[in-house]
Design a protein around this motif. Structure first.
Motif, PDB file in Angstrom:
ATOM      1  N   HIS A   1      40.143  38.580  36.497  1.00 16.33           N
ATOM      2  CA  HIS A   1      39.063  38.146  36.229  1.00 16.33           C
ATOM      3  C   HIS A   1      38.036  38.813  35.649  1.00 16.33           C
ATOM      4  CE1 HIS A   1      39.105  36.632  40.608  1.00 16.33           C
ATOM      5  NE2 HIS A   1      40.795  37.060  40.238  1.00 16.33           N
ATOM      6  N   PRO A   2      37.995  38.804  34.534  1.00 15.31           N
ATOM      7  CA  PRO A   2      36.967  39.457  32.991  1.00 15.31           C
ATOM      8  C   PRO A   2      35.621  40.108  33.254  1.00 15.31           C
ATOM      9  CG  PRO A   2      37.252  37.045  33.163  1.00 15.31           C
ATOM     10  CD  PRO A   2      37.390  37.033  34.049  1.00 15.31           C
ATOM     11  N   THR A   3      35.485  41.244  33.485  1.00 15.93           N
ATOM     12  CA  THR A   3      34.496  41.582  33.038  1.00 15.93           C
ATOM     13  C   THR A   3      33.288  40.490  32.147  1.00 15.93           C
ATOM     14  OG1 THR A   3      33.891  43.220  32.026  1.00 15.93           O
ATOM     15  CG2 THR A   3      34.629  43.869  33.955  1.00 15.93           C
ATOM     16  N   LYS A   4      32.010  40.377  32.847  1.00 19.86           N
ATOM     17  CA  LYS A   4      30.349  40.281  31.668  1.00 19.86           C
ATOM     18  C   LYS A   4      30.857  40.653  30.435  1.00 19.86           C
ATOM     19  CE  LYS A   4      25.633  39.367  32.169  1.00 19.86           C
ATOM     20  NZ  LYS A   4      24.930  40.272  31.469  1.00 19.86           N
ATOM     21  N   GLU A   5      30.972  42.494  30.253  1.00 16.78           N
ATOM     22  CA  GLU A   5      31.068  43.108  28.958  1.00 16.78           C
ATOM     23  C   GLU A   5      32.460  42.132  28.539  1.00 16.78           C
ATOM     24  OE1 GLU A   5      30.553  44.684  31.750  1.00 16.78           O
ATOM     25  OE2 GLU A   5      28.797  45.011  31.452  1.00 16.78           O
ATOM     26  N   HIS A   6      33.368  42.266  28.913  1.00 14.19           N
ATOM     27  CA  HIS A   6      34.683  41.762  28.580  1.00 14.19           C
ATOM     28  C   HIS A   6      34.227  40.178  27.736  1.00 14.19           C
ATOM     29  CE1 HIS A   6      39.472  42.075  28.098  1.00 14.19           C
ATOM     30  NE2 HIS A   6      39.236  40.564  27.826  1.00 14.19           N
ATOM     31  N   LEU A   7      33.806  39.575  28.464  1.00 12.34           N
ATOM     32  CA  LEU A   7      33.638  38.406  27.894  1.00 12.34           C
ATOM     33  C   LEU A   7      32.052  37.906  26.899  1.00 12.34           C
ATOM     34  CD1 LEU A   7      33.463  36.963  31.774  1.00 12.34           C
ATOM     35  CD2 LEU A   7      34.806  35.839  30.117  1.00 12.34           C
TER      36      LEU A   7
END
Ligand code: IDP
Ligand code: MG
Length: 150
Positions: free
Chosen positions: A39-45
């Motif tokens: 479940h990636p974070t917004k920042e990661h994406l």
């Protein structure tokens, strides 16, 4: 050995296409090096898609990618970046030939079920981003597949 980052996007996971996508890379002869559902974070994406930050569809893309877990994978083998992109099909599924993953399973550019790195350099950047602990190598008995690696 060349490597690429392949990701099943949230719609691909929801539609139960993880196995289908893995199957195609396996049966083509590529080697699975890493695999994780996350479940990636917004920042990661936003980091993953940073080259697209100015595009009008960027906020929608990030929202779509945040809608559920993704499955990230590293695949290795001859020309896997280029051939992997061919196996995925065109960005717009409507332009994707039948026989490609998007050409067989998708019709909407905003729900195109999978990601594949577009160059060797971006593949290495994406692999480092998604698998920061590193991806160990392992030997495979390639003779059973009839593959010959230089
Ligand atoms: P790619 O995934 O085939 O490499 P990119 O141009 O890198 O395509 O775009 C990344 C993702 O952004 C696409 O897979 C798609 O999900 C989304 N995208 C690209 N262009 C559009 C568009 O015109 N409208 C909506 N979403 C788009
Ligand atoms: Mg891309």
């Amino acid at each position: 050995m060349e490597r690429t980052y392949i990701m099943v996007k949230p719609d691909g996971v929801q539609r139960g296409l993880v196995g289908e996508i893995i199957k195609r890379f396996e049966q083509r002869g590529y080697q699975l090096m890493a695999l994780e559902l996350l479940h990636p974070t917004k920042e990661h994406l936003e980091e993953h898609y940073k080259d697209l930050a100015g595009k009008p569809f960027f906020p929608g893309l990030i929202e779509y990618m945040l809608s559920g877990p993704v499955v990230g994978m590293v695949w290795a083998g001859k020309e896997v970046v280029k051939i992997g992109r061919k196996m995925l099909g065109e960005t717009n599924p409507l332009a994707s030939l039948p026989g490609s993953i998007r050409g067989d399973f998708a019709i909407d550019v905003g729900r195109n079920i999978c990601h594949g790195s577009d160059a060797v350099e971006s593949a290495e950047r994406e692999i480092a981003l998604w698998f920061p602990r590193g991806v160990p190598e392992y030997k495979r008995d390639i003779s059973v597949h009839g593959l010959i690696y230089e």
